[in-house]
Design an enzyme around this catalytic site. Sequence first.
Site, short mmCIF file in Angstrom:
data_model
loop_
_atom_site.label_atom_id
_atom_site.label_comp_id
_atom_site.label_asym_id
_atom_site.label_seq_id
_atom_site.Cartn_x
_atom_site.Cartn_y
_atom_site.Cartn_z
N VAL A 109 4.41 0.84 1.61
CA VAL A 109 4.61 -0.39 2.37
C VAL A 109 4.77 -1.57 1.42
O VAL A 109 4.01 -1.71 0.46
CB VAL A 109 3.41 -0.63 3.32
CG1 VAL A 109 3.57 -1.95 4.06
CG2 VAL A 109 3.29 0.51 4.33
N GLY A 139 4.69 7.67 2.27
CA GLY A 139 5.25 6.37 2.60
C GLY A 139 4.71 5.29 1.68
O GLY A 139 3.64 5.44 1.09
N SER A 159 0.85 -1.21 0.00
CA SER A 159 0.00 0.00 0.00
C SER A 159 0.88 1.25 0.00
O SER A 159 2.07 1.17 0.27
CB SER A 159 -0.91 0.02 1.24
OG SER A 159 -0.12 -0.02 2.42
N ASP A 169 -5.81 7.61 15.62
CA ASP A 169 -6.29 7.21 14.30
C ASP A 169 -6.72 5.75 14.34
O ASP A 169 -6.47 4.98 13.42
CB ASP A 169 -5.21 7.43 13.22
CG ASP A 169 -5.83 7.49 11.82
OD1 ASP A 169 -5.10 7.36 10.82
OD2 ASP A 169 -7.08 7.62 11.74
C1 LIG Z 1 -1.27 -8.41 5.14
N1 LIG Z 1 -0.36 -7.70 6.06
C2 LIG Z 1 0.04 -6.45 5.77
O1 LIG Z 1 -0.32 -5.87 4.75
C3 LIG Z 1 0.95 -5.76 6.73
C4 LIG Z 1 1.34 -4.45 6.48
C5 LIG Z 1 2.17 -3.79 7.39
O2 LIG Z 1 2.56 -2.50 7.09
C6 LIG Z 1 2.82 -1.60 8.11
C7 LIG Z 1 1.77 -1.08 8.83
C8 LIG Z 1 2.03 -0.14 9.84
C9 LIG Z 1 3.33 0.25 10.11
N2 LIG Z 1 3.65 1.19 11.09
C10 LIG Z 1 2.96 1.33 12.27
O3 LIG Z 1 2.04 0.62 12.54
N3 LIG Z 1 3.43 2.33 13.09
C11 LIG Z 1 2.88 2.74 14.30
C12 LIG Z 1 3.23 4.00 14.80
C13 LIG Z 1 2.69 4.45 16.01
C14 LIG Z 1 1.85 3.64 16.73
S1 LIG Z 1 1.13 4.13 18.28
C15 LIG Z 1 1.05 5.85 18.33
C16 LIG Z 1 0.47 6.46 17.07
O4 LIG Z 1 -0.40 5.83 16.40
O5 LIG Z 1 0.89 7.59 16.75
C17 LIG Z 1 1.50 2.41 16.24
F1 LIG Z 1 0.66 1.64 16.93
C18 LIG Z 1 2.00 1.93 15.03
C19 LIG Z 1 4.36 -0.30 9.37
F2 LIG Z 1 5.61 0.10 9.64
C20 LIG Z 1 4.12 -1.23 8.37
C21 LIG Z 1 2.59 -4.46 8.54
C22 LIG Z 1 2.15 -5.80 8.73
N4 LIG Z 1 1.36 -6.43 7.85
#
Ligand SMILES: CNC(=O)c1cc(Oc2ccc(NC(=O)Nc3ccc(SCC(=O)O)c(F)c3)c(F)c2)ccn1
Length: 317
Positions: free
Chosen positions: A32, A30, A25, A146
């Site tokens: 991913v 950014g 995505s 969010d």
């Molecule tokens: C079928 N599977 C997938 O497609 C898939 C995609 C995937 O991609 C990502 C998604 C999210 C993030 N990053 C992220 O979650 N960061 C983050 C930051 C702050 C807070 S807490 C405070 C606040 O929210 O500000 C928090 F809880 C989280 C990432 F790096 C990669 C990861 C695993 N699986």
Amino acid sequence: VNLCSLTSTLPVIPYQKLTDLHYLSAGGFGTVFKAQHSDWRTTVAIKCLKLDSPVGERERNCLLKEAEVLHKARFNYIIQIFGVCNEPEFFCIITEYLSNGSLDQLLHEKSLYPVLAWSLRLRVLYEIALGVNFLHNMTPPLLHHDLKTQNILLDGEIHVKIADFGLSKWRQLSISKCSGSKPPEMGGTVIYMPPEEYEPSKSRRADVKHDMYSYAIIMWEVLSRQIPFEDATNPMQIMFSVLRGTRPDTGLDSLPMDIPNRETLINIMTHGWTANPDERPSFLKCVIELEPMLRSFDEIDILEAVLEVKKSKLMRR
Ligand SMILES: CNC(=O)c1cc(Oc2ccc(NC(=O)Nc3ccc(SCC(=O)O)c(F)c3)c(F)c2)ccn1
């Protein structure tokens, strides 16, 4: 962000180790990808700064801040960070890959998942509350701001991992200097946004109660498997009706009688989405109210529900 303090405790992963990249995505700044780590022999997710656009110092710092936040917020129900890749032409954070995707998909792809047992749905709600409660217990409290079903990811056994794709330029990490929330019309959904946040300029004091409003909407969505405010034609219509007090329907058409502990769950929901932030419960209170419900289920019941989801997914691949 102090890079050496971060990378002294977080693995720095060379770009060459990340192979078999598959696009997942993208958003404002950014992108991913799914990837393999060639030494660790595991699937990972990598969130990189857009490769084409010049990697601005500001975007770089946001991603570093995100790595720092995730590194500090390690917990069972928060997505796990494995490391960072910090090379001049390639900058990304590496996290676990959640094979069962988002709660949004689990709830609304009814042909793929025709049956979702109540016990599993309650475990999902309980684990979300445990994860957010952990964030709110940090010093200083880490506010998500969010929460939505697209940001709740599920691992191989349908356990919850709270994430924040936060890919759009406007939505940056709520706690770091790249602060500021997403203006609702910027493609973000308003259904999980509390009414006091519609005009960010006004009272930001109610911050700590923002997540509980979002959680109450997610509760309704998990128990009803319906899209909140589905009939609204545009975000402004939702905002006006929410400001007038409209909330998702808690009647039998949306929340059937066979939901275990139906009354208590509706009670948490209605207190959670009340207009006055001060009347919303804390996540600690919410977790304590959900604990006895989870204890009432056999572990076998829940494991059978997980199996049912995995089997139906396999059959309809
Ligand atoms: C079928 N599977 C997938 O497609 C898939 C995609 C995937 O991609 C990502 C998604 C999210 C993030 N990053 C992220 O979650 N960061 C983050 C930051 C702050 C807070 S807490 C405070 C606040 O929210 O500000 C928090 F809880 C989280 C990432 F790096 C990669 C990861 C695993 N699986």
